[in-house]
Design a protein around this motif. Structure first.
Motif, short mmCIF file in Angstrom:
data_model
loop_
_atom_site.label_atom_id
_atom_site.label_comp_id
_atom_site.label_asym_id
_atom_site.label_seq_id
_atom_site.Cartn_x
_atom_site.Cartn_y
_atom_site.Cartn_z
N ARG A 184 0.83 -1.21 0.00
CA ARG A 184 0.00 0.00 0.00
C ARG A 184 0.86 1.26 0.00
O ARG A 184 0.53 2.25 -0.65
N CYS A 185 1.99 1.22 0.69
CA CYS A 185 2.92 2.35 0.68
C CYS A 185 3.47 2.56 -0.74
O CYS A 185 3.55 3.69 -1.22
N ALA A 186 3.81 1.45 -1.40
CA ALA A 186 4.32 1.54 -2.77
C ALA A 186 3.26 2.11 -3.71
O ALA A 186 3.58 2.88 -4.62
N ILE A 187 2.02 1.75 -3.49
CA ILE A 187 0.93 2.28 -4.32
C ILE A 187 0.75 3.77 -4.07
O ILE A 187 0.59 4.56 -5.01
N ALA A 188 0.81 4.19 -2.81
CA ALA A 188 0.71 5.62 -2.49
C ALA A 188 1.83 6.39 -3.17
O ALA A 188 1.60 7.47 -3.73
N ARG A 189 3.03 5.85 -3.13
CA ARG A 189 4.17 6.50 -3.77
C ARG A 189 3.95 6.60 -5.28
O ARG A 189 4.27 7.62 -5.91
N ALA A 190 3.38 5.56 -5.87
CA ALA A 190 3.20 5.52 -7.33
C ALA A 190 2.24 6.60 -7.83
O ALA A 190 2.44 7.17 -8.89
N PHE A 191 1.18 6.88 -7.06
CA PHE A 191 0.21 7.87 -7.57
C PHE A 191 0.40 9.26 -6.96
O PHE A 191 -0.29 10.20 -7.35
N ALA A 192 1.35 9.42 -6.06
CA ALA A 192 1.53 10.71 -5.39
C ALA A 192 1.78 11.87 -6.35
O ALA A 192 1.25 12.96 -6.16
N ALA A 193 2.57 11.66 -7.37
CA ALA A 193 2.94 12.73 -8.30
C ALA A 193 1.95 12.88 -9.46
O ALA A 193 2.23 13.57 -10.44
N ARG A 194 0.80 12.21 -9.35
CA ARG A 194 -0.25 12.28 -10.38
C ARG A 194 0.29 11.95 -11.77
O ARG A 194 0.20 12.76 -12.70
N PRO A 195 0.82 10.74 -11.95
CA PRO A 195 1.37 10.37 -13.25
C PRO A 195 0.28 10.24 -14.31
O PRO A 195 -0.89 9.99 -13.99
N LYS A 196 0.66 10.41 -15.55
CA LYS A 196 -0.27 10.22 -16.66
C LYS A 196 -0.44 8.73 -16.96
O LYS A 196 -1.45 8.30 -17.50
N LEU A 197 0.59 7.95 -16.61
CA LEU A 197 0.62 6.51 -16.90
C LEU A 197 1.09 5.79 -15.65
O LEU A 197 2.13 6.12 -15.09
N LEU A 198 0.29 4.83 -15.18
CA LEU A 198 0.62 4.10 -13.96
C LEU A 198 0.69 2.61 -14.28
O LEU A 198 -0.28 2.03 -14.76
N PHE A 199 1.87 2.02 -14.03
CA PHE A 199 2.07 0.59 -14.22
C PHE A 199 1.99 -0.10 -12.87
O PHE A 199 2.62 0.35 -11.91
N ALA A 200 1.23 -1.18 -12.78
CA ALA A 200 1.10 -1.94 -11.55
C ALA A 200 1.36 -3.41 -11.86
O ALA A 200 0.61 -4.04 -12.60
N ASP A 201 2.44 -3.94 -11.29
CA ASP A 201 2.84 -5.33 -11.53
C ASP A 201 2.31 -6.18 -10.37
O ASP A 201 2.84 -6.11 -9.27
N GLU A 202 1.24 -6.93 -10.62
CA GLU A 202 0.58 -7.75 -9.60
C GLU A 202 0.26 -6.91 -8.35
O GLU A 202 0.74 -7.21 -7.25
#
Length: 193
Positions: free
Chosen positions: A117-135
């Motif tokens: 969940r921390c990794a997911i929060a980090r991934a969307f924090a900067a409001r990316p245009k493209l988000l990759f989620a591996d499993e």
């Protein structure tokens, strides 16, 4: 988009290429009209910084850094004016994934699901245009996994973020607009739902 296929089929490799972490050994991949294979490592890092977020299978959290600092890090590299208060944005993201009371905990003090969940929060924090989620739900219990998937789809809708997930979960894939089947390093089928 759900990218599906058996283990070892090439899903993660494909995501690393599409996410500008790796460069193709043949052919041409263009991101925003630019040939990724012709970019330097630093130029690819700039592309990722401005456009791309990642949720890795192995979390990739910094061990000596709190959850708050892990989530705040991409914001510090982002355009400053976009996030004038990186600490507040990081705190909001962690609260959104249910880690508001674990802000100052280090990765080794978090369960596997909390690290995800921390990794997911980090991934969307900067409001990316493209988000990759591996499993993205691979290390989560069913209830938390459902909440995280809801959150990823909320981000997709609210921020207009394109979401690409590698998954074995047929139920998760059924919620995506499109599915791609990868096998032996090749795209073997693509379908819209």
């Amino acid at each position: 988009l759900a990218m599906m296929g058996p283990s070892g089929s090439g899903k993660s490799t494909c995501m690393n290429l599409l996410g500008c972490l790796d460069v193709p050994t043949s052919g041409v991949y263009r991101f925003h009209g630019v040939s990724v294979g012709e970019l330097s490592r630093n130029q690819r890092a700039l592309l990722r910084r401005h456009f791309i977020g990642f949720v890795f299978q192995g979390f990739n959290l910094l061990a000596r850094t709190s959850a708050l600092e892990n989530v705040k890090l991409p914001l510090l590299y982002s355009r400053v004016s976009k996030f004038p208060d990186a600490t507040e944005r990081a705190r909001d993201c962690l609260e959104r994934v249910g880690l508001g009371k674990r802000l100052n905990h280090y990765p080794n003090q978090l369960s596997g699901g909390e690290q995800q969940r921390c990794a997911i929060a980090r991934a969307f924090a900067a409001r990316p245009k493209l988000l990759f989620a591996d499993e993205p739900t691979g290390n989560l219990d069913q209830k938390t996994g459902r909440r995280i998937i809801e959150l990823l789809f909320e981000i997709n809708r609210e921020q207009g973020t394109t979401l690409i997930m590698a998954t074995h979960d047929e139920q998760l894939a059924s919620h995506c607009d499109r599915r791609l089947l990868v096998d032996g390093g090749r795209l073997v089928d693509g379908q819209a739902d």
